[in-house]
Design an enzyme around this catalytic site. Structure first.
Site, PDB file in Angstrom:
ATOM      1  N   LYS A   1       0.841  -1.197   0.000  1.00 51.73           N
ATOM      2  CA  LYS A   1       0.000   0.000   0.000  1.00 51.73           C
ATOM      3  C   LYS A   1       0.880   1.254   0.000  1.00 51.73           C
ATOM      4  O   LYS A   1       0.639   2.193  -0.752  1.00 51.73           O
ATOM      5  CB  LYS A   1      -0.935  -0.014   1.215  1.00 51.73           C
ATOM      6  CG  LYS A   1      -2.030  -1.078   1.087  1.00 51.73           C
ATOM      7  CD  LYS A   1      -2.814  -1.296   2.372  1.00 51.73           C
ATOM      8  CE  LYS A   1      -3.747  -2.493   2.218  1.00 51.73           C
ATOM      9  NZ  LYS A   1      -4.433  -2.873   3.453  1.00 51.73           N
TER      10      LYS A   1
ATOM     11  N   GLN B   1      -4.333  -1.544   9.785  1.00 49.23           N
ATOM     12  CA  GLN B   1      -4.273  -2.859   9.144  1.00 49.23           C
ATOM     13  C   GLN B   1      -4.803  -3.951  10.086  1.00 49.23           C
ATOM     14  O   GLN B   1      -4.389  -4.040  11.241  1.00 49.23           O
ATOM     15  CB  GLN B   1      -2.820  -3.174   8.733  1.00 49.23           C
ATOM     16  CG  GLN B   1      -2.653  -4.491   8.011  1.00 49.23           C
ATOM     17  CD  GLN B   1      -3.335  -4.542   6.648  1.00 49.23           C
ATOM     18  OE1 GLN B   1      -3.270  -3.604   5.868  1.00 49.23           O
ATOM     19  NE2 GLN B   1      -4.010  -5.653   6.363  1.00 49.23           N
TER      20      GLN B   1
ATOM     21  N   ASP C   1     -10.673   2.814   4.142  1.00 52.79           N
ATOM     22  CA  ASP C   1     -10.919   1.374   4.032  1.00 52.79           C
ATOM     23  C   ASP C   1     -12.419   1.094   3.921  1.00 52.79           C
ATOM     24  O   ASP C   1     -12.822  -0.020   3.567  1.00 52.79           O
ATOM     25  CB  ASP C   1     -10.372   0.642   5.268  1.00 52.79           C
ATOM     26  CG  ASP C   1      -9.124  -0.180   4.957  1.00 52.79           C
ATOM     27  OD1 ASP C   1      -8.896  -0.478   3.767  1.00 52.79           O
ATOM     28  OD2 ASP C   1      -8.405  -0.516   5.902  1.00 52.79           O
TER      29      ASP C   1
END
Ligand code: NDP
Length: 290
Positions: A52, A96, A119
């Protein structure tokens, strides 16, 4: 069979994003800035976060990686979230998953400012998505929608079977595919571990989205001739012949299905890169909204 090459498509979209970022820079605008919080040493998470961050750099975004040890406390992690919410320089951020067992994932998710939730996991964004309002869409399902769109795969009126009902993949996937939109307008069946006779469902599917987490569970006998198969699974399978000692396998038996289906994503190089690109798209959107 058509290989749905997520790696190549993601590269194309990254180039499109880079053009947009260059234009922002030339106009003296704010460069999108994504932060990622990585807790502990989970090897898969490290790879995902590294991808990412690298992808941010490739398109000209700024990125900040906050690494914290496995034994971080709940309140320390909440403090980081609070600071990221308040930081005017950060357009969007991700925490994460998975988090260590002693951390309450729901509490962390609830603390994320929905305006920075690139997200797309917070209740506000999931609610807005479900209502068909503008939202930060969850990265993996949205990446799959972008892929279906760019590859011109018709979903309207199709029978879709989604395998797996997680909050981050399976459940939002069913919402997006059944929405009155294009792609969308599909008739969707959501299967999970309590589904009786999975095969009876998958055999009727025009499109299968597999997000289970069991290597190569979907076999050729479960799939209709000409179906489209989207394999979300990323599973490490022991393999002594590889230098790393493992190989990556999807949830689908790719070799077994490839002569039967009309299109399929490989693993790796299918859904994974599209997930990253979808996160970048959300970050640009967050930056432009602020
Ligand atoms: P979860 O473990 O959260 O969910 C798995 C789902 O599969 C659950 O709903 C579970 O049912 C269901 N399931 C488990 N066993 C069976 C079975 N035998 N038959 C039918 N359904 C079953 O997984 P995630 O959604 O987070 O991830 C799924 C896979 O996708 C993993 O391999 C993960 O690594 C990968 N992944 C890939 C991403 C990418 O970018 N490519 C992004 C995110 C995940 P129940 O709810 O009843 O337990």
């Amino acid at each position: 069979m058509q290989v749905l090459d997520g790696k190549a498509l993601a590269q194309t979209i990254k180039e499109e994003l880079k053009v947009k970022v260059d234009a922002i820079r030339q106009a003296g605008g704010k460069i999108p800035h994504l932060a990622a919080v990585l807790v502990g040493e989970n090897p898969a998470s490290q790879v995902y976060v590294r991808n990412k961050v690298r992808s941010c750099e490739a398109v000209g975004f700024r990125s900040t990686l906050l690494r914290r040890p496995q034994d971080i406390t709940q309140s320390e992690l909440l403090q980081i979230v609070t600071e990221l919410n308040a930081d005017p320089d950060i357009d969007g951020y991700i925490v994460q998953l998975p988090l260590p067992a002693h951390i309450d994932e729901d509490a962390i998710n609830l603390a994320i400012d929905p305006r920075k939730d690139v997200d797309g996991f917070t209740p506000v964004n999931i609610g807005r998505m479900t209502l068909g309002l503008d939202a930060y869409l969850p990265a993996t399902p949205n990446g799959i929608m972008v892929m279906l769109d760019r590859y011109g795969i018709e979903t309207s009126g199709k029978e879709v079977v989604v395998l797996g009902r997680s909050n981050i993949v399976g459940t939002p996937m069913t919402v997006l595919l059944s929405r009155k939109s294009n792609p969308g307008n599909a008739t969707v069946t959501l299967c999970h571990s309590r589904t009786k006779d999975l095969k009876a469902h998958t055999l009727h599917a025009d499109i299968i989205v597999a997000a289970i987490g069991i290597p190569e569970m979907v076999t050729a006998d479960m799939v209709k001739e000409g179906a489209v198969v989207i394999d979300v699974g990323i599973n490490r399978v022991d393999d002594a012949s590889r230098s790393k000692g493992y190989r990556l396998a999807g949830d689908v038996d790719y070799a077994g299905l490839k002569d039967k289906v009309s299109a399929m994503t490989p693993v790796p190089g299918g859904v994974g890169p599209m997930t990253v690109v979808s996160l970048l798209m959300n970050t640009l959107k967050a930056s432009q909204k602020r």
